[in-house]
Design an enzyme around this catalytic site. Structure first.
Site, PDB file in Angstrom:
ATOM      1  N   LYS A   1       0.830  -1.211   0.000  1.00 40.41           N
ATOM      2  CA  LYS A   1       0.000   0.000   0.000  1.00 40.41           C
ATOM      3  C   LYS A   1       0.854   1.247   0.000  1.00 40.41           C
ATOM      4  O   LYS A   1       0.426   2.302  -0.421  1.00 40.41           O
ATOM      5  CB  LYS A   1      -0.829   0.054   1.291  1.00 40.41           C
ATOM      6  CG  LYS A   1      -1.968  -0.894   1.355  1.00 40.41           C
ATOM      7  CD  LYS A   1      -2.734  -0.617   2.632  1.00 40.41           C
ATOM      8  CE  LYS A   1      -2.926  -1.922   3.370  1.00 40.41           C
ATOM      9  NZ  LYS A   1      -3.868  -1.906   4.457  1.00 40.41           N
ATOM     10  N   ARG A   2       2.044   1.122   0.549  1.00 42.03           N
ATOM     11  CA  ARG A   2       2.890   2.314   0.693  1.00 42.03           C
ATOM     12  C   ARG A   2       3.719   2.612  -0.555  1.00 42.03           C
ATOM     13  O   ARG A   2       4.303   3.674  -0.672  1.00 42.03           O
ATOM     14  CB  ARG A   2       3.795   2.164   1.918  1.00 42.03           C
ATOM     15  CG  ARG A   2       3.054   2.433   3.224  1.00 42.03           C
ATOM     16  CD  ARG A   2       3.836   1.960   4.420  1.00 42.03           C
ATOM     17  NE  ARG A   2       3.959   0.507   4.414  1.00 42.03           N
ATOM     18  CZ  ARG A   2       3.007  -0.324   4.867  1.00 42.03           C
ATOM     19  NH1 ARG A   2       1.883   0.145   5.344  1.00 42.03           N
ATOM     20  NH2 ARG A   2       3.180  -1.633   4.816  1.00 42.03           N
TER      21      ARG A   2
END
Ligand code: GLU
Ligand code: ZN
Length: 487
Positions: A260-261
């Site tokens: 997600k990052r």
């Protein structure tokens, strides 16, 4: 499989929407549409510490932007309202009570420290370090004693003493041995119900028939299968268990799972850079699914038409931003001029090049300019850079920092270009071109690249621009002459 298909997309509203989430939504959506089924959008927001209203709103907005319409869920309602789990807490409390009353779950008084100590001991002794069943069969006295100490119990689900297997829609037969699925917490000591409870309870209550989700959730499935049996036994569900299909991992750079990052995960990046929702979905569809016959360019409707779950692969998919961008370019080229102009407009606005409404003249200019850039853009945001010289206020026009027109050559080129342009009778691309060729290539004996390069920088401010003569035609005689003179 076509009878009454009901699938769900049920994200937790934490952080910003990301592409992994969108891929899951897309596959569920396509499966529902392919089978004339129902696509349920449910919001799993029971973790008050992590969930936020902003994330919730961003989720809704993202699905709308992408064009993934839902049949039941927030804003549209449906027979199993509400679709936000934070509004269903009474239901979960009731089900948890019933599970305890019927013996499918039990109060667990172990503190986190005690649990960790015993896990550590199990590791030392080479045993599987899951919950050891400490509170499974406490007597009424033992419970009373713990309560007298002031301990608040969590609620733990009692896993049946057997292995679990299912026929996964993607992975085929999957088996989990009993020892790898220990009893698990379904309600925290503070009363907060967990994903382990609320997710299968809602799948049961909302009559979900197929669960398509990421492979990272594979180990939840044996627990949920046991939960479904319990829910059926206590009359919460009608006894049907959904079929499960686990979508392959999406890998990012360096052969690790896309996180997600990672910057290329952020859905917002695609919106800001001007990826078309059609193109992004088209690309995400290829992450674990294929249409066959090597077809890599298709619409959402075509995907829905063709979406067979049997064509979902077990193998990890590789996320390739370059390919995604190339597909975006293909999509941009496939649009009609008016459609593309309409989509470019917000990017001109964001760059401060036009106001809230285009003037009729700006609208005409944009329609005329779109064909000049359509072939060479890969994202909509690039259009603002490519077309900025046409829309910028003349007072604000500036040659890009780094471009140098100060040399004697440039001076001579621009001086004769100016003279040549002043005598162009009909201001159109062919006349402009022949005037400049006569003056600079034939007259001064320059290579076209050198000759036109200086003119290009003077007129567009950049070394790279849309086709020069067409650009000059669109810019108009007065603005062009003024820029060459100024340069
Ligand atoms: N809320 C869960 C998640 O976002 C849903 C997982 C599932 O599909 O079961 O991970
Ligand atoms: Zn315990």
């Amino acid at each position: 499989m076509t009878e009454g298909v009901r699938v769900r997309f049920c994200p937790s509203p934490t952080g910003n929407p990301h592409v992994g989430m969108v891929r899951t939504a897309l596959f569920n959506w396509a499966f529902a549409r392919h089978h004339d089924g129902v696509f349920v959008f449910r919001v799993e927001d029971t973790d008050s510490a992590r969930d936020s209203e902003d994330s919730y709103l961003a989720l809704l907005d993202s699905l709308r932007w992408l064009g993934l319409d839902w049949d039941e869920g927030p804003e549209v309602g449906g027979p199993y309202e509400p679709y936000r789990q934070s509004e269903r807490l009474e239901t979960y409390a009731k089900v948890a009570r019933k599970l305890v009353d019927a013996g499918y779950a039990y109060p667990c008084y172990c503190t986190p420290e005690e649990l960790e100590e015993r896990r550590e001991a199990a590791r030392r002794e080479g045993r599987t370090p899951g919950y050891d069943g400490h509170c499974r069969d406490l007597t009424a006295e033992q419970r009373a004693a713990y309560e007298a100490e002031g301990r608040l119990p969590a609620t733990r689900f009692r896993m049946p003493d057997r292995d679990f297997a299912w026929d996964d829609l993607v992975r085929g037969e999957v088996t989990f041995a009993r020892e790898h699925v220990p009893d698990y917490v379904i309600v925290r000591a503070n009363g907060e119900p967990l994903y382990t409870l609320v997710n299968p309870v809602d799948d049961a209550l909302m009559r979900i028939t197929h669960v398509l989700r990421g492979e990272d959730l594979l180990s939840s499935t044996p627990r949920q299968l046991a939960m479904y049996d319990a829910l059926a036994a206590i009359g919460v569900s009608d006894g049907t268990t959904p079929r499960f299909g686990h979508l392959p991992y999406v890998m990012g750079e360096g052969n690790r799972k896309l996180s997600k990052r990672d910057p290329e995960s952020a859905l917002l990046m695609y919106r800001e850079e001007g990826y078309l929702p059609e193109a992004l979905l088209n690309y995400l569809a290829l992450l674990g699914w294929s249409m066959g016959e090597d077809r890599e360019f298709f619409s959402l409707a075509e995907m829905a038409e063709a979406f067979e779950i049997t064509r979902v692969s077990q193998n990890p998919a590789r996320f390739d931003l370059k390919k995604c961008t190339a597909i975006n370019g293909d999509w941009i080229r496939s649009l009609g001029v008016d459609d593309l102009a309409r989509r470019i407009e917000p990017f001109l606005r964001a760059a401060g090049l036009v106001g809230a409404e285009l003037t009729p003249a700006q609208r005409d200019l944009l329609s005329a300019a779109v064909p000049l850039v359509q072939e060479r853009m890969e994202t909509l945001a690039q259009a603002a850079g490519m077309l900025g010289f046409l829309f910028v206020d003349d007072a604000a026009f500036a040659i890009d920092a780094g471009e140098d027109l100060s040399g004697d050559d440039a001076r001579a080129v621009l001086a004769s270009a100016l003279t040549a342009l002043e005598s162009v009778a009909t201001w159109d691309a062919p006349s402009i071109e022949s005037a400049l060729r006569a003056a600079l290539v034939d007259g001064l004996g320059l290579k076209p690249k050198v000759a036109f390069g200086a003119v290009r920088v003077a007129v567009t401010g950049r070394r790279v621009s849309p086709p020069l003569f067409e650009s000059m035609e669109l810019l108009g005689r007065d603005r062009t002459l003024a820029r060459v003179a100024a340069a």
